[in-house]
Design a protein around this motif. Structure first.
Motif, PDB file in Angstrom:
ATOM      1  N   ALA A 139      46.738  91.802  17.276  1.00 63.50           N
ATOM      2  CA  ALA A 139      45.728  90.950  18.191  1.00 63.50           C
ATOM      3  C   ALA A 139      44.326  91.437  17.920  1.00 63.50           C
ATOM      4  CB  ALA A 139      46.144  90.581  19.544  1.00 63.50           C
ATOM      5  N   PHE A 140      44.188  92.671  17.210  1.00 59.83           N
ATOM      6  CA  PHE A 140      42.993  93.460  17.168  1.00 59.83           C
ATOM      7  C   PHE A 140      42.709  94.064  18.480  1.00 59.83           C
ATOM      8  CE2 PHE A 140      42.598  90.871  13.455  1.00 59.83           C
ATOM      9  CZ  PHE A 140      41.899  91.448  12.421  1.00 59.83           C
ATOM     10  N   GLU A 141      43.463  94.456  19.490  1.00 63.23           N
ATOM     11  CA  GLU A 141      43.506  94.913  20.557  1.00 63.23           C
ATOM     12  C   GLU A 141      43.538  96.543  20.436  1.00 63.23           C
ATOM     13  OE1 GLU A 141      46.344  93.284  22.961  1.00 63.23           O
ATOM     14  OE2 GLU A 141      45.500  91.235  23.263  1.00 63.23           O
ATOM     15  N   ALA A 142      43.958  96.859  19.567  1.00 66.85           N
ATOM     16  CA  ALA A 142      43.949  98.458  19.362  1.00 66.85           C
ATOM     17  C   ALA A 142      43.772  98.654  17.435  1.00 66.85           C
ATOM     18  CB  ALA A 142      45.434  99.068  19.368  1.00 66.85           C
ATOM     19  N   GLU A 143      43.341  99.783  17.361  1.00 71.79           N
ATOM     20  CA  GLU A 143      43.198 100.064  15.971  1.00 71.79           C
ATOM     21  C   GLU A 143      44.247 101.004  15.231  1.00 71.79           C
ATOM     22  OE1 GLU A 143      38.364 100.728  16.541  1.00 71.79           O
ATOM     23  OE2 GLU A 143      39.669 102.310  17.141  1.00 71.79           O
ATOM     24  N   LEU A 144      45.095 101.722  16.202  1.00 76.49           N
ATOM     25  CA  LEU A 144      46.214 102.477  15.711  1.00 76.49           C
ATOM     26  C   LEU A 144      47.231 102.255  16.597  1.00 76.49           C
ATOM     27  CD1 LEU A 144      44.159 105.950  15.120  1.00 76.49           C
ATOM     28  CD2 LEU A 144      45.088 104.216  13.367  1.00 76.49           C
ATOM     29  N   LEU A 280      39.463 101.046   9.046  1.00 78.99           N
ATOM     30  CA  LEU A 280      39.266 101.385  10.309  1.00 78.99           C
ATOM     31  C   LEU A 280      37.781 101.863  10.330  1.00 78.99           C
ATOM     32  CD1 LEU A 280      42.638 103.494  10.796  1.00 78.99           C
ATOM     33  CD2 LEU A 280      41.963 101.066  11.863  1.00 78.99           C
ATOM     34  N   PRO A 281      37.053 101.897  11.587  1.00 79.96           N
ATOM     35  CA  PRO A 281      35.897 102.633  12.055  1.00 79.96           C
ATOM     36  C   PRO A 281      36.172 104.261  11.371  1.00 79.96           C
ATOM     37  CG  PRO A 281      36.254 101.283  13.683  1.00 79.96           C
ATOM     38  CD  PRO A 281      37.596 101.072  12.817  1.00 79.96           C
ATOM     39  N   VAL A 282      34.958 104.730  11.376  1.00 74.94           N
ATOM     40  CA  VAL A 282      35.172 106.142  11.021  1.00 74.94           C
ATOM     41  C   VAL A 282      35.736 106.878  12.092  1.00 74.94           C
ATOM     42  CG1 VAL A 282      33.744 108.169  10.517  1.00 74.94           C
ATOM     43  CG2 VAL A 282      32.803 106.145   9.792  1.00 74.94           C
TER      44      VAL A 282
END
Length: 302
Positions: A139-144, A280-282
């Motif tokens: 759900a795009f609530e976390a990246e990892l 992922l963002p940097v």
């Protein structure tokens, strides 16, 4: 980039469940926020929310549009992070969802180490059971996600999987605490405080204990390892956890962990994962690298 602001409005309404609650977090009046939502619906030519007395609920079209919104917001976060990365990662944010086992030692240590090198990076960490953890990822609530015994699916990309032994937890004054390794049959001589099926350790242990139902004395089942540690203070009960989430026996404490003979209980898989296809963002990518390197050192696979 006004459309991105509208995306943020929609995402906030979904998370809050109502116009009023979302407006409080967005610092906009409820009437103005409702007008913005209506403008989006007019442009799309369909309703994305059903309006009820108790709040806002997504329509089927809204579900599709929300996925589009969250993917674009995630891409924007990545772009911002890459721009900051050109400056030497002086800023950034990492969002993580994790099993309870990660909360005691592993994640606090890893976050502290990362922030020593990159003090401008902040973290948000949500502790959830293994099913909810992967839902949060999708759900795009976390990246990892860092999860014990996960319920994997094709939308989740596994970055690393390592084997974690299950250990027995008990009071330092428990009779078995004098041993360095215990047999499961020895643990069954005492009341058991079991993790429930929502936790990976619980699902791993359940079929093993079913075969020994006549011997097991189950005093409690819980989805909280904090509660488990409290129940173990009776100096008689035995609980279970994966090694990465067990108390450090070298530090002063009332609860200790003891290895279980590997012939009795198999290891539990522990994964670090991200959403498949998401760049992922940097900051998140670098933290993922740190996690996978550290977990690889801890792998207990035969």
């Amino acid at each position: 980039m006004k459309h991105l602001r509208l995306f943020e409005y929609i995402d906030a309404v979904v998370r809050a469940g109502s116009i009023r609650r979302a407006s409080e977090t967005l610092f906009i009046t409820p009437s103005a926020l409702d007008r913005r939502i209506q403008q989006v619906e007019e442009e799309l030519g369909t309703q994305i929310f059903e309006r009820h007395a108790k709040g806002m609920r997504l329509t089927s079209a809204g579900e599709i549009f929300l996925d589009y919104v969250r993917r674009h917001l995630a891409d924007l976060d990545r772009v911002r992070s890459e721009i900051e990365g050109l400056k030497g990662l002086r800023k950034g944010h990492v969002s993580i969802v994790a099993s309870q086992a990660m909360a005691l030692k592993f994640l606090p240590e890893q976050i502290r180490l990362f922030r020593e090198r990159h003090p401008g990076v902040s973290f948000s960490v949500r502790i959830a059971d293994r099913g909810e953890a992967l839902k949060a990822l999708m759900a795009f609530e976390a990246e990892l996600a860092v999860v014990v015994f996960p319920k994997m699916n094709s939308d989740v990309l596994q970055l690393i999987m390592v084997a974690q032994p299950v250990v027995a937890l008990m009071s330092m004054h428990h009779p078995l605490a004098e041993q360095t390794t215990v047999r499961l049959s020895e643990c069954l001589n005492y009341p058991l405080v079991l993790p429930d099926a929502s936790l990976g350790v619980g699902e791993l242990l359940h079929p093993i204990l079913v075969r020994r139902t006549s011997k097991a004395q189950i005093s409690a089942e819980t989805n909280s390892f904090e509660l488990m540690r409290g129940l173990l203070q009776d100096n008689r009960s035995v609980g279970f956890q994966v090694a990465i989430g067990a108390p450090d026996n070298l530090q002063q404490g009332t609860i200790v962990s003891r290895s279980i003979d590997p012939r009795d209980v198999p290891t539990a898989p522990l994964i670090c994962a991200q959403l498949r296809g998401r760049t992922l963002p940097v900051a998140a990518a670098r933290f993922a690298d740190q996690l996978t390197q550290q977990l690889d050192k801890m792998d207990m696979s035969p």
